[in-house]
Design a protein around this motif. Structure first.
Motif, PDB file in Angstrom:
ATOM      1  N   ARG A  71     -16.789  -4.750  58.216  1.00  0.00           N
ATOM      2  CA  ARG A  71     -17.785  -4.837  57.152  1.00  0.00           C
ATOM      3  C   ARG A  71     -17.523  -6.056  56.265  1.00  0.00           C
ATOM      4  O   ARG A  71     -18.448  -6.820  55.948  1.00  0.00           O
ATOM      5  N   GLY A 120     -25.314  -0.518  53.188  1.00  0.00           N
ATOM      6  CA  GLY A 120     -25.047   0.858  53.562  1.00  0.00           C
ATOM      7  C   GLY A 120     -26.104   1.775  52.996  1.00  0.00           C
ATOM      8  O   GLY A 120     -27.102   1.325  52.421  1.00  0.00           O
ATOM      9  N   ALA A 140     -20.995   2.216  52.029  1.00  0.00           N
ATOM     10  CA  ALA A 140     -21.134   2.140  53.475  1.00  0.00           C
ATOM     11  C   ALA A 140     -21.216   3.513  54.112  1.00  0.00           C
ATOM     12  O   ALA A 140     -21.088   3.647  55.300  1.00  0.00           O
ATOM     13  N   SER A 141     -21.393   4.546  53.323  1.00  0.00           N
ATOM     14  CA  SER A 141     -21.495   5.884  53.874  1.00  0.00           C
ATOM     15  C   SER A 141     -22.456   6.696  53.019  1.00  0.00           C
ATOM     16  O   SER A 141     -22.603   6.452  51.821  1.00  0.00           O
TER      17      SER A 141
END
Length: 469
Positions: free
Chosen positions: A358, A372, A392-393
């Protein structure tokens, strides 16, 4: 207690050479007035040409002109000493800069963490060599003895008191830190070793010589404690590397950049922290510095990854004018929490973890190019998430939700099996997009599971809104 001494005999030269790619080129460090320039230090290739410290620049040029020169700066020596003390702080909480050009480390309390002394010493040497500093290392029961033994030995480790006393007694007086005038006086009396001095009556020595003689002898033998000020690393990393020529391309900046990021990683390891934001200053002859901020989504301290992230951003930078020096400043130093890893790594060695991948993509493509998903406080599925460059989640909401949400719901006309439901969602009255739906978990004839709904009060077919992975 056990103390290690790391003597840095060529600290000034090593500090200059580590910023140059060609270590085989002859190099001298100059000091003195403009009318009389004197060679203060020389590297091995320059010594092979016949150059020696103490020669005037005119005399050196008459012997050979094929050497480069740089300024001998005592401030740089102090700066490198503090940098190495910050590095050594990662191995011991008691680090002292009491003696010039050396580090004192209390290592007894660190052996349980870094292993027995031979393994500990090997790690110190490996990291010092990687940082570009020549060194000598000794070990003794007290710091003064470790420091004086380093004048004659490298790799000597004495762990028994009797053996240490015998080794110290055999040392020449000119190598135990006494003033030169005092050593000359003792030599005229036929006293050249510590054991000869110890054999004389103390009251007689006290009457004939200054108190510093017995004080130095007692400190060396461990009878008088050595008062030490312990080093504490600064809260900000600020390192500058001056280039020895004007650099016009970013590719030529990669070598000094590698040094700066390696120094940053060593500093972070010593403080047991990471870095999340730092700024690279590119200094020019005219005009203001070019500033290149580097921001990471999570704290990092691996030297290779820091170099990779910075290089990706540097390659996109257009230099307005040649660069004379690089300066790296890091103020945001959060606590570093290493990632938990399995005992047996199931991915190939050459592949990157998601976090490193990333950051590499962000460095190459830009901060806004990698996004994300983040949860948004809205019950409507199509509005319950949004893109976010800082995450990112996607946190898991309550209830089953499909991983693939269709852009537009599709009418289902084939036979299907309802597994669960309905789950009613009523929301959106405040923005004019009010929805009232009953959602069902369904399964098609092929075994694929989906998420479908029917508007409240509607008896028509179900509309597919997403698929489960």
């Amino acid at each position: 207690m056990r103390w290690a001494c790391i003597l840095l005999p060529q600290l000034a030269m090593d500090g200059v050479q580590r910023g140059r790619e060609d270590h085989a080129a002859p190099l001298v460090l100059l000091s003195g007035t403009p009318q009389r320039r004197v060679l203060q230090a020389v590297n091995s290739p320059a010594r092979a040409l016949g150059l020696r410290p103490g020669l005037t620049l005119t005399a050196a040029q008459s012997l050979n002109c094929a050497f480069a020169s740089a300024e001998y700066d005592p401030a740089d020596i102090e700066r490198w000493r503090n940098f190495l003390a910050a590095w050594a702080y990662g191995f011991s909480s008691q680090v002292s800069l009491h003696y010039p050009r050396c580090l004192l480390l209390e290592v007894q309390s660190s052996l349980a963490l870094f292993g027995p002394w031979p393994r500990f010493e090997a790690r110190l040497r490996e990291e010092l060599t990687a940082l570009g500093f020549r060194h000598r290392i000794t070990l003794a029961h007290h710091p003064a003895a470790a420091r004086m033994l380093a004048n004659l030995h490298d790799g000597l480790a004495i762990t028994e008191e009797q053996a240490l006393r015998e080794r110290l007694a055999a040392m020449p007086l000119e190598r135990i830190g006494l003033p030169e005038e005092l050593v000359t006086t003792l030599a005229r009396m036929g006293l050249r070793q510590v054991r000869q001095l110890q054999a004389l009556p103390r009251d007689s020595l006290a009457r004939r010589f200054a108190p510093e003689l017995l004080a130095g002898l007692d400190t060396l033998m461990g009878r008088r404690p050595l008062a030490l000020d312990y080093y504490r690393p600064p809260d900000v990393f600020d390192s500058r590397l001056e280039l020895h020529f004007e650099v016009e391309s970013t590719q030529a900046l990669l070598f000094p950049l590698r040094r700066l990021t390696a120094d940053l990683a060593a500093y972070l390891a010593g403080r047991d922290c990471g870095v999340q934001r730092f700024v690279l200053h590119l200094e020019h002859r005219d005009g203001e510095d070019s500033l290149m901020p580097v921001g990471l989504l999570s704290a990092e301290r691996d030297a290779a990854m820091l170099l990779e992230f910075t290089r990706g951003r540097l390659e996109q930078l257009q230099l307005p004018s040649p660069v004379l020096a690089l300066r790296l400043v890091a103020r945001d130093l959060p606590i570093f929490v290493p990632q938990h890893q399995a005992l047996f790594e199931d991915r190939p060695q050459q592949t990157l973890g998601w976090e490193q991948l990333r950051e590499r993509l962000r460095a190459r493509l830009g901060d806004d190019a990698v996004q994300g998903l983040a949860a948004h406080a809205d019950h409507r599925p199509e509005k319950a998430w949004r893109t976010d460059t800082n995450r990112a989640s996607l946190p898991s909401p309550s209830g089953a939700r499909p991983s693939w949400l269709l852009p537009e719901p599709q009418v289902l006309r084939e036979p299907l099996h309802i597994l669960s439901g309905p789950e009613r969602i009523e929301s959106g009255w405040w923005d004019g997009e009010d929805v009232r739906r009953d959602y069902y978990l369904i399964e098609t004839r092929s075994g694929q599971r989906g998420w479908a709904f029917r508007s409240v009060g509607d008896d028509g077919p179900l509309r597919l809104h997403g698929w489960f992975a």
